[in-house]
Each structure stands twice: as C-alpha cells, then as structure tokens.
Design an enzyme around this catalytic site. Structure first.
Site, PDB file in Angstrom:
ATOM      1  N   GLY A  13       0.772  -1.022  -0.113  1.00 50.36           N
ATOM      2  CA  GLY A  13      -0.401  -0.153  -0.179  1.00 50.36           C
ATOM      3  C   GLY A  13       0.971   1.159   0.000  1.00 50.36           C
ATOM      4  O   GLY A  13       0.589   2.301   0.515  1.00 50.36           O
ATOM      5  N   ASN A  15       1.523   2.966  -2.760  1.00 51.18           N
ATOM      6  CA  ASN A  15       0.251   4.148  -3.114  1.00 51.18           C
ATOM      7  C   ASN A  15      -0.319   4.503  -2.553  1.00 51.18           C
ATOM      8  O   ASN A  15      -0.875   5.649  -2.238  1.00 51.18           O
ATOM      9  CB  ASN A  15      -0.117   3.574  -4.989  1.00 51.18           C
ATOM     10  CG  ASN A  15       0.680   3.186  -5.721  1.00 51.18           C
ATOM     11  OD1 ASN A  15       1.359   5.081  -6.402  1.00 51.18           O
ATOM     12  ND2 ASN A  15       1.948   2.573  -5.627  1.00 51.18           N
ATOM     13  N   ASN A 103      -7.140   2.420 -12.064  1.00 51.36           N
ATOM     14  CA  ASN A 103      -5.805   1.246 -11.683  1.00 51.36           C
ATOM     15  C   ASN A 103      -4.574   2.112 -12.339  1.00 51.36           C
ATOM     16  O   ASN A 103      -4.705   2.420 -13.328  1.00 51.36           O
ATOM     17  CB  ASN A 103      -5.763  -0.133 -12.296  1.00 51.36           C
ATOM     18  CG  ASN A 103      -4.879  -0.773 -12.133  1.00 51.36           C
ATOM     19  OD1 ASN A 103      -4.178  -0.967 -11.038  1.00 51.36           O
ATOM     20  ND2 ASN A 103      -4.596  -1.874 -13.174  1.00 51.36           N
ATOM     21  N   HIS A 105      -0.605   0.616 -13.517  1.00 54.10           N
ATOM     22  CA  HIS A 105       0.322  -0.659 -13.715  1.00 54.10           C
ATOM     23  C   HIS A 105       1.310   0.033 -14.438  1.00 54.10           C
ATOM     24  O   HIS A 105       2.511   0.991 -14.617  1.00 54.10           O
ATOM     25  CB  HIS A 105      -0.766  -0.865 -14.794  1.00 54.10           C
ATOM     26  CG  HIS A 105      -0.113  -1.850 -15.677  1.00 54.10           C
ATOM     27  ND1 HIS A 105       0.102  -3.179 -14.906  1.00 54.10           N
ATOM     28  CD2 HIS A 105       1.352  -2.319 -16.396  1.00 54.10           C
ATOM     29  CE1 HIS A 105       0.645  -4.354 -15.631  1.00 54.10           C
ATOM     30  NE2 HIS A 105       1.094  -3.984 -16.104  1.00 54.10           N
TER      31      HIS A 105
HETATM   32  C1  GRF Z   1       2.268  -0.930  -8.346  1.00 54.83           C
HETATM   33  O1  GRF Z   1       3.769  -1.155  -8.263  1.00 54.83           O
HETATM   34  C2  GRF Z   1       0.867  -0.841  -8.704  1.00 54.83           C
HETATM   35  O2  GRF Z   1       1.671  -0.285  -9.908  1.00 54.83           O
HETATM   36  C3  GRF Z   1       0.319  -2.451  -9.054  1.00 54.83           C
HETATM   37  O3  GRF Z   1       0.562  -3.026  -7.717  1.00 54.83           O
HETATM   38  C4  GRF Z   1       1.803  -2.094  -6.767  1.00 54.83           C
HETATM   39  C5  GRF Z   1       1.584  -1.342  -5.941  1.00 54.83           C
HETATM   40  O4  GRF Z   1       2.130  -1.439  -4.294  1.00 54.83           O
HETATM   41  N1  GRF Z   1      -0.783  -2.048  -9.693  1.00 54.83           N
HETATM   42  P1  GRF Z   1       2.177  -0.762  -3.616  1.00 54.83           P
HETATM   43  O5  GRF Z   1       1.575  -1.910  -2.356  1.00 54.83           O
HETATM   44  O6  GRF Z   1       1.269   0.477  -3.832  1.00 54.83           O
HETATM   45  O7  GRF Z   1       3.658  -0.169  -2.972  1.00 54.83           O
END
Ligand code: GRF
Length: 190
Positions: A13, A15, A103, A105
């Site tokens: 998490g 992000n 989303n 990616h």
């Molecule tokens: C990110 O690299 C995103 O691109 C992918 O999953 C990952 C999530 O990372 N969809 P985090 O849990 O936010 O560190």
C-alpha cells in the site's frame, strides 16, 4: 461535500499511503475507505495510521454478492482507486461506477500488461526485452486485465546496467508522484 475516494489494495500500500497523504488536508476530496481482500495486508495498518476506515472482503463476497457495491454506495464513494489489487472487477461494480474505477500499472500499456503481469514479473519482462524506457500507466478499469482506456502515462529511461531493483524503484517513484495528482484531476471533472 468533499468527493469521496475508496482504495482497494492487497499488499503493502505504498501508493495508498501517498494518496492518503495527498488528501489528508485537502478541501475538496478525502479517502473515505480502504478495502482489501487480504486481512494481513500492510495497507490496513497504513489506513489505521490515517484513521481511514477499512473493510476486508473475500472472493465469494466480491464475486457472488452485492455487498461491496452496496457498501460503496452507502458510503457515497465517488471514485474507486485500485492500488495493487490483482482481481478482475465484477460487472455489478463496473456498472455502478462507469469510468469511476481506475488502476495503476507499472509499465507502459498496452505493452507488458494482461493476466499474470504484475509486480516484478513486469519489470523482468521489460528488462529481458532490452527496452530503453519503461514507465507507468493509469487507466480506467473494465472487465479485462489492463485494457481500459488510458488516462495518463509517465516514462523513465532505462540506463545500461539498470537492475530489476533500479527499474522497480524508478517506476515506484513515478507512481507516487503522479497517482495522487491524476486522481485529483479526475475528481475535479466529476
Ligand atoms: C504498484 O506497482 C502498482 O503499479 C501495481 O501494484 C503495485 C502496488 O504497490 N498495480 P504498493 O502496494 O502501492 O506499494
């Protein structure tokens, strides 16, 4: 009333963290809920730290019931943000939130996407192909993996000798920098 964001995440998490930081003192939007299919996911701890409510669900609930859709509706969620969530989104949820589920990616779609392309598998494929650049893609979610309309892309150069770890790091930096701002931009148009 502030626009309300729900984030669905299965893992660390990082992000989600950046998005919660961005909207913590924001006057027009807030993170109202974090959902996860994994009760051990670190993202739930991060949510607690920000005093954001959490909800854990299982596969049956997600695919066979309206529980999640009903919850999002009841909490008046405006935008659903996937951040490290690997399951396809079911039709009932897509129908309830048309062009309101997004989303991120870790590559430049349409390349290096699709079923099974997530995390380091993506970076390894980019490396194996000898690409000189990679990047991130933020896109609307539809019924297929990584195929919804692209909203935003950012790129970075791959230098000779860059390892998988370096590529992962460069991508993550871009994700953290851009995902909150792209979300803010979308909410402004809603
Ligand atoms: C990110 O690299 C995103 O691109 C992918 O999953 C990952 C999530 O990372 N969809 P985090 O849990 O936010 O560190």
């Amino acid at each position: 009333m502030k626009k309300r964001i729900a984030i669905i995440a299965s893992g660390s998490g990082s992000n989600a963290q950046k998005i919660m930081e961005h909207f913590k003192y924001h006057d027009q939007a807030e993170v109202a809920l974090i959902l996860s299919n994994n009760s051990d996911a670190y993202v739930l701890q991060r949510a607690d730290n920000f005093e954001v409510p959490t909800h854990v669900f299982d596969r049956h609930t997600f695919y066979q019931t309206d529980e999640i859709t009903d919850l999002l509706t009841r909490l008046q969620i405006d935008l659903v943000v996937l951040a490290g969530f690997l399951w396809l989104v079911p039709k009932n949820l897509l129908d309830k939130y048309p062009n309101k589920i997004i989303n991120i990616h870790p590559a430049l779609l349409p390349a290096y996407g699709g079923k099974g392309m997530y995390g380091d598998r993506v970076h390894q494929a980019v490396l194996d192909a000898g690409e000189q650049e990679s990047g991130i893609t933020i896109h609307f979610v539809n019924e297929h993996f990584d195929e919804g309309e692209i909203i935003y892309q950012a790129r970075f150069r791959i230098e000779p000798g860059d390892s998988l770890e370096v590529i992962r790091f460069k991508g993550q930096q871009l994700e953290h920098q851009h995902y909150p701002k792209v979300i803010e931009g979308l909410l402004k148009k809603m």
